[in-house]
Design an enzyme around this catalytic site. Structure first.
Site, PDB file in Angstrom:
ATOM      1  N   ARG A 109     -16.119 -18.294  24.143  1.00  0.00           N
ATOM      2  CA  ARG A 109     -17.233 -19.302  24.736  1.00  0.00           C
ATOM      3  C   ARG A 109     -16.439 -20.231  25.800  1.00  0.00           C
ATOM      4  NH1 ARG A 109     -15.382 -24.344  24.216  1.00  0.00           N
ATOM      5  NH2 ARG A 109     -15.182 -25.302  22.041  1.00  0.00           N
ATOM      6  N   GLU A 200     -23.284 -29.486  22.713  1.00  0.00           N
ATOM      7  CA  GLU A 200     -22.256 -30.769  23.147  1.00  0.00           C
ATOM      8  C   GLU A 200     -22.256 -30.716  24.696  1.00  0.00           C
ATOM      9  OE1 GLU A 200     -18.968 -31.464  20.685  1.00  0.00           O
ATOM     10  OE2 GLU A 200     -17.673 -31.610  22.525  1.00  0.00           O
ATOM     11  N   ARG A 204     -22.925 -23.807  26.721  1.00  0.00           N
ATOM     12  CA  ARG A 204     -22.114 -23.151  26.070  1.00  0.00           C
ATOM     13  C   ARG A 204     -22.261 -21.712  26.413  1.00  0.00           C
ATOM     14  NH1 ARG A 204     -18.792 -26.293  22.071  1.00  0.00           N
ATOM     15  NH2 ARG A 204     -18.590 -27.776  23.423  1.00  0.00           N
ATOM     16  N   CYS A 246     -16.074 -33.612  25.805  1.00  0.00           N
ATOM     17  CA  CYS A 246     -15.179 -34.175  25.081  1.00  0.00           C
ATOM     18  C   CYS A 246     -13.855 -33.454  25.584  1.00  0.00           C
ATOM     19  CB  CYS A 246     -15.156 -33.262  23.555  1.00  0.00           C
ATOM     20  SG  CYS A 246     -13.833 -33.616  22.289  1.00  0.00           S
ATOM     21  N   THR A 248     -11.092 -32.469  24.550  1.00  0.00           N
ATOM     22  CA  THR A 248     -10.479 -31.275  24.175  1.00  0.00           C
ATOM     23  C   THR A 248     -11.068 -30.072  24.697  1.00  0.00           C
ATOM     24  OG1 THR A 248     -12.440 -30.865  22.519  1.00  0.00           O
ATOM     25  CG2 THR A 248     -10.488 -32.274  21.613  1.00  0.00           C
ATOM     26  N   ARG A 255     -12.780 -21.312  24.247  1.00  0.00           N
ATOM     27  CA  ARG A 255     -12.511 -20.946  22.901  1.00  0.00           C
ATOM     28  C   ARG A 255     -12.574 -19.556  22.611  1.00  0.00           C
ATOM     29  NH1 ARG A 255     -13.307 -21.462  17.182  1.00  0.00           N
ATOM     30  NH2 ARG A 255     -15.599 -21.602  17.164  1.00  0.00           N
ATOM     31  N   ARG A 284     -10.489 -22.716  11.745  1.00  0.00           N
ATOM     32  CA  ARG A 284     -11.983 -23.339  11.307  1.00  0.00           C
ATOM     33  C   ARG A 284     -12.372 -22.771  10.383  1.00  0.00           C
ATOM     34  NH1 ARG A 284     -14.999 -25.388  17.193  1.00  0.00           N
ATOM     35  NH2 ARG A 284     -13.162 -26.472  17.970  1.00  0.00           N
ATOM     36  N   GLU A 289     -16.548 -25.437  13.243  1.00  0.00           N
ATOM     37  CA  GLU A 289     -15.810 -26.906  12.958  1.00  0.00           C
ATOM     38  C   GLU A 289     -16.324 -27.660  12.014  1.00  0.00           C
ATOM     39  OE1 GLU A 289     -16.299 -29.494  16.562  1.00  0.00           O
ATOM     40  OE2 GLU A 289     -13.993 -29.995  16.466  1.00  0.00           O
TER      41      GLU A 289
END
Ligand code: ADP
Ligand code: ARG
Length: 339
Positions: A109, A200, A204, A246, A248, A255, A284, A289
């Site tokens: 993703r 988020e 995505r 975020c 990260t 990811r 994970r 997560e």
């Protein structure tokens, strides 16, 4: 007065935000009205945060750079990121699990945010709905093989299609505002390509299959992005790549991972962690997560997203998986090996 982080907090924001820096930045406000106080509210409310900051718009990355630069360098392990070099060109990889014994599914993703909108922790309901309409329009142009159906969460949606409401970290940041309104999910006809809208990040973009073919899953996402980039303008920065809520997820925002059943390594977590760390991967739980590993099914994916290309991420995951599967095969579990 000291900053209101819990004494127990080990978050990167607490580590890098000195009293002096906070004093300098606390009065700054982006053009859309976002402040450092809002950015760190999740880290304050959740003492177990590992990062503890979510940004409200692209300008926040510049305005609060005095604290964000060290946080980003620390998380991604890159000193002074220069120009972000993307490379999403197709790859050829042999099957990491030719016996089909370990890997259950593969998912790649990326996160994307769309120009002229604030990030998800700083969006009104009306803005969410406009954003949703822009995306629905762009999805009309997907070619056969990627085309599919958008399911708005405001209508009658089969529960199995939904993505979850954000966790308590996202809740405290304001990412869950008005949930589930202005959100939805897109599935291509064959379900291999999916889009989460309003989780988020704005988007995505996901390629997922119940297969062990990493290259195919990755290449499929690359193709989808070529089409979408022509119809949506994503927020991008020379140094930090794709900008995300975020930090990260900066850089590639990718990811790439697998669900993999490791019965022997599940009993030998120290060895598993050692291999995972050596290959700069992340573990994970089965549900994503902050979830538990169920029936020895781990989610193993890249940890770094900034300072390397998409191609480097998928090839790095591939090498790591070869090492993990090799260890799983040779491991003797208390004198008993699962075969
Ligand atoms: P992210 O969107 O950052 O990747 P999560 O870790 O929450 O966030 O994962 C999102 C969802 O994707 C979770 O429901 C998780 O179980 C699922 N998932 C992740 N990797 C895989 C995979 N390889 N196969 C199937 N489902 C996966
Ligand atoms: N904000 C959380 C923390 O600081 C999660 C960070 C990474 N995960 C994410 N989904 N962005 O621990």
């Amino acid at each position: 007065m000291s900053l209101p982080f819990a004494v127990s907090s080990k978050s990167l924001i607490k580590k890098h935000l000195s009293q002096d820096t906070y004093k300098r930045l606390e009065t700054l406000v982006t053009a859309s009205g976002f402040t450092l106080e809002k950015a760190i509210q999740s880290g304050i409310a959740n003492p177990d945060s590992s990062i503890g900051i979510y940004l409200g718009d692209a300008e926040s990355y510049e305005l609060f750079s005095d604290v964000l630069t060290p946080v980003i360098e620390d998380y991604h392990g890159v000193a002074k990121p220069q120009i972000h070099q993307a490379d999403f060109s197709p790859v050829k990889l042999s099957d990491p699990d030719p016996e089909k014994k370990y890997i259950l599914s593969t998912r790649v993703r990326v996160a994307r945010n769309i120009e002229n909108y604030n990030f998800t922790c700083h969006l009104s309901l009306q803005e969410r709905k406009c954003l949703e309409q822009d995306v629905i329009e762009a999805l009309q142009v997907l070619p056969a093989g990627l085309a599919g159906t958008y399911h708005s969460f405001e209508g009658e949606v089969d529960k199995s299609l939904l993505f979850k409401k954000g966790d308590r970290f996202q809740e405290a940041a304001g990412i869950n505002s008005d949930f589930p309104k202005g959100r939805g999910i897109f599935y291509s006809e064959d379900t291999r390509f999916r889009i989460w809208l309003g989780e988020e990040d704005h988007l995505r973009l996901i390629s997922q299959e119940s297969s062990t073919d990493l290259a195919n899953v990755y290449n499929h996402l690359g193709q989808a992005l070529i089409f979408l980039e022509k119809h949506l303008k994503f927020i991008k920065d020379n140094r930090y790549g794709y900008l995300t809520t975020c930090p990260t997820n900066l850089g590639t925002s990718m990811r790439a991972g697998v669900h993999i059943r490791l019965r022997n390594l599940a009993e030998n977590r120290i060895l598993l962690r050692e291999i995972v760390d050596r290959h700069q991967l992340q573990l994970r739980g089965t549900g994503g997560e902050n979830t538990e590993v169920e029936d020895c099914v781990f989610d193993i994916s890249n940890k770094r997203r900034l300072g390397l290309s998409e191609k480097a991420i998928i090839t790095g995951l591939y090498s790591g998986l070869l090492a993990i599967i090799d260890a799983e095969k040779t491991l003797v579990n208390n004198g008993e090996v699962y075969v």
